[in-house]
Design an enzyme around this catalytic site. Structure first.
Site, short mmCIF file in Angstrom:
data_model
loop_
_atom_site.label_atom_id
_atom_site.label_comp_id
_atom_site.label_asym_id
_atom_site.label_seq_id
_atom_site.Cartn_x
_atom_site.Cartn_y
_atom_site.Cartn_z
N HIS A 11 0.84 -1.20 0.00
CA HIS A 11 0.00 0.00 0.00
C HIS A 11 0.88 1.25 0.00
CE1 HIS A 11 -3.60 -2.35 1.95
NE2 HIS A 11 -3.38 -2.66 0.68
C1 LIG Z 1 0.13 -7.40 -4.70
C2 LIG Z 1 -0.77 -6.24 -4.36
C3 LIG Z 1 -1.96 -6.49 -3.70
C4 LIG Z 1 -2.80 -5.43 -3.38
N1 LIG Z 1 -3.98 -5.69 -2.76
C5 LIG Z 1 -4.83 -4.69 -2.52
C6 LIG Z 1 -6.11 -4.93 -1.95
O1 LIG Z 1 -6.48 -6.09 -1.69
N2 LIG Z 1 -6.93 -3.88 -1.70
C7 LIG Z 1 -6.57 -2.60 -1.97
O2 LIG Z 1 -7.34 -1.68 -1.72
N3 LIG Z 1 -5.35 -2.32 -2.50
C8 LIG Z 1 -4.49 -3.33 -2.79
N4 LIG Z 1 -3.26 -3.07 -3.34
C9 LIG Z 1 -2.87 -1.66 -3.51
C10 LIG Z 1 -3.48 -1.03 -4.75
O3 LIG Z 1 -3.37 -1.94 -5.84
C11 LIG Z 1 -2.71 0.25 -5.07
O4 LIG Z 1 -2.78 1.14 -3.97
C12 LIG Z 1 -3.25 0.96 -6.29
O5 LIG Z 1 -3.34 0.11 -7.41
C13 LIG Z 1 -2.33 2.11 -6.64
O6 LIG Z 1 -2.87 2.77 -7.76
P1 LIG Z 1 -1.97 3.73 -8.62
O7 LIG Z 1 -2.84 4.25 -9.71
O8 LIG Z 1 -1.27 4.69 -7.74
O9 LIG Z 1 -0.81 2.83 -9.24
P2 LIG Z 1 -0.87 1.48 -10.08
O10 LIG Z 1 -2.17 0.79 -9.91
O11 LIG Z 1 0.39 0.76 -9.73
O12 LIG Z 1 -0.80 2.01 -11.59
C14 LIG Z 1 0.40 2.47 -12.16
C15 LIG Z 1 0.40 2.05 -13.60
O13 LIG Z 1 1.47 2.71 -14.28
C16 LIG Z 1 2.12 1.77 -15.11
N5 LIG Z 1 3.50 2.24 -15.30
C17 LIG Z 1 4.45 2.42 -14.36
N6 LIG Z 1 5.59 2.88 -14.92
C18 LIG Z 1 5.35 3.00 -16.22
C19 LIG Z 1 6.15 3.43 -17.33
N7 LIG Z 1 7.43 3.83 -17.18
N8 LIG Z 1 5.60 3.42 -18.57
C20 LIG Z 1 4.31 3.02 -18.75
N9 LIG Z 1 3.50 2.61 -17.74
C21 LIG Z 1 4.03 2.60 -16.49
C22 LIG Z 1 2.03 0.46 -14.36
O14 LIG Z 1 2.20 -0.62 -15.24
C23 LIG Z 1 0.63 0.55 -13.78
O15 LIG Z 1 -0.33 0.07 -14.69
C24 LIG Z 1 -2.42 -4.11 -3.70
C25 LIG Z 1 -1.22 -3.86 -4.38
C26 LIG Z 1 -0.41 -4.93 -4.73
C27 LIG Z 1 0.87 -4.66 -5.49
#
Ligand SMILES: Cc1cc2nc3c(=O)[nH]c(=O)nc-3n(C[C@H](O)[C@H](O)[C@H](O)COP(=O)(O)OP(=O)(O)OC[C@H]3O[C@@H](n4cnc5c(N)ncnc54)[C@H](O)[C@@H]3O)c2cc1C
Length: 355
Positions: free
Chosen positions: A291
């Site tokens: 997280h």
């Molecule tokens: C294993 C795991 C289990 C989890 N379980 C839960 C849960 O049960 N419940 C819950 O609420 N939360 C959970 N989380 C946390 C939740 O998934 C994250 O807090 C949330 O997805 C973050 O969203 P975000 O948009 O910040 O980033 P992300 O969802 O990580 O999105 C970032 C995106 O940017 C892309 N990206 C990164 N760098 C580049 C680049 N250089 N070029 C192109 N694309 C790129 C990545 O591929 C990704 O698709 C979990 C996380 C993980 C890793």
């Protein structure tokens, strides 16, 4: 996907934001071996997540001046990018129950009989979402807070996900495997009926940091693991384990034959729930909950620790927003996915309403 103003490029890997005269004008990305650029007419929205957004910003010249200088990157905006990394940490208390009761063992979870039953009418053991209850608790360690500092998942399952689990859960020592019921072929653990309690420490005081390892966008950044550095964080998890133990000793749990596995760590003596033993156990077994937030912190315009302003705009750069978990100044008192969806919706509104 049918909109004229939407163009999606899959498998594109963003290397950096293109910045001219302190204004974001596009993005440079790799597609296989090819390097491409795309220019924007309005603004760039960076949504790479808590680990990659700060990396991309720093590679683009937005970050702590001295760090960028050490890698030969020209600093365009001197901002505390990569600081303030926070993450939930969790540990676990497992226990056995009577074999007769209807809870899952891992073998059950993989049994086609239960799978078929679930596919047929969504009933049976596999209709459990496994994390069946969540408690939000104030441990009392911090006075005058209005929010919980501990989250407790209880699973009606002796949680083990296969031979690799000790690695997944961050358990470093084979000495603990037998105590937990792990053996090399996992047969015993997979057949166990039981329960698992997972306390999560919600508001860490140990703050971590992400820095660049190199100027190569494909090289992962360095995550400086100061988890549990602040003793307060260990105390919260210790309270979580004590709470779990008390829960396992309630009449309802006794009625199903609940017996916790209380682990004495090497070198500790006396009570398994003493401060000394729990600290050793937590420092051995605690793992992140994935997280992570906070590396492009949101704050007011006069907040020197902030990377983005209250409308998610990168301070000092025009036409650039960060819209993901990295903008959270503090961790939420619970899982982060839903708050990230809210951040995305709010960011979209800001873009739509901007001129
Ligand atoms: C294993 C795991 C289990 C989890 N379980 C839960 C849960 O049960 N419940 C819950 O609420 N939360 C959970 N989380 C946390 C939740 O998934 C994250 O807090 C949330 O997805 C973050 O969203 P975000 O948009 O910040 O980033 P992300 O969802 O990580 O999105 C970032 C995106 O940017 C892309 N990206 C990164 N760098 C580049 C680049 N250089 N070029 C192109 N694309 C790129 C990545 O591929 C990704 O698709 C979990 C996380 C993980 C890793």
């Amino acid at each position: 996907m049918t909109r004229d103003n939407l163009h999606v490029i899959t498998n594109a890997y963003v290397n950096k934001i293109l910045i001219e005269d302190k204004k974001a004008v596009g993005v440079e990305y790799s597609l296989g071996e090819k390097h491409e650029t795309v220019r924007c007419t309005k603004e760039v929205a960076l949504c790479g997540g808590t680990v990659k957004s700060p990396q991309i910003l720093m590679l683009s010249g937005i970050g702590p001046r001295s760090h960028l200088k050490s890698l030969g990157i020209e600093c365009i905006a001197d901002l505390p990018v990569g600081k303030n990394l926070q993450n939930h940490m969790s540990c676990q208390l497992k226990g056995h129950t009577n074999d007769e009761i209807d809870v899952l063992s891992v073998n059950d979870a993989m049994d086609p009989k239960y799978q078929e039953q679930y596919d047929l009418d969504q009933t049976g053991l596999l209709s459990s979402n496994v994390i069946e209850s969540v408690a939000f608790i104030q441990t009392g360690l911090e006075k005058d807070i209005e929010w919980p500092d501990l989250q407790l998942f209880t699973l009606p399952m002796y949680y083990t996900s296969g031979p690799d689990e000790p690695t997944i859960l961050g358990i470093k020592s084979k000495d603990l495997y037998p105590v937990f019921g792990y053996d090399d072929n996992q047969t015993d653990a997979m057949a166990h009926k039981g329960f698992t309690m997972l306390p999560f420490m919600l508001h860490p005081k140990s703050v971590v940091e992400i820095t660049l390892a190199s100027t190569d966008p494909k090289e992962p950044p360095i995550i400086d693991p100061h988890y549990l550095e602040d003793p307060h964080d260990v105390k919260v998890l210790a309270e979580g384990l004590r709470f779990s133990k008390r829960l396992a000793e309630t009449g309802a749990m006794k009625a199903i034959g609940a017996q916790t596995i209380d682990i004495m760590m090497p070198g500790a003596s006396g009570d398994a729930y003493s401060d000394e033993n729990l600290e050793k156990y937590i420092r051995h077994i605690a793992t992140t909950a994935y997280h992570q937030v906070g590396t492009c912190k949101m704050g007011s315009n006069d907040d020197v620790t902030a990377v983005v302003d209250p409308k998610m705009r990168v301070r000092g750069i025009k036409g650039l927003r960060v819209i993901d978990a990295s903008i959270m100044p503090h961790l939420t008192s619970g899982n982060t996915n839903a708050p990230c969806i809210m951040i995305g919706e709010r960011g979209a509104d800001f873009i739509k309403s901007s001129r």
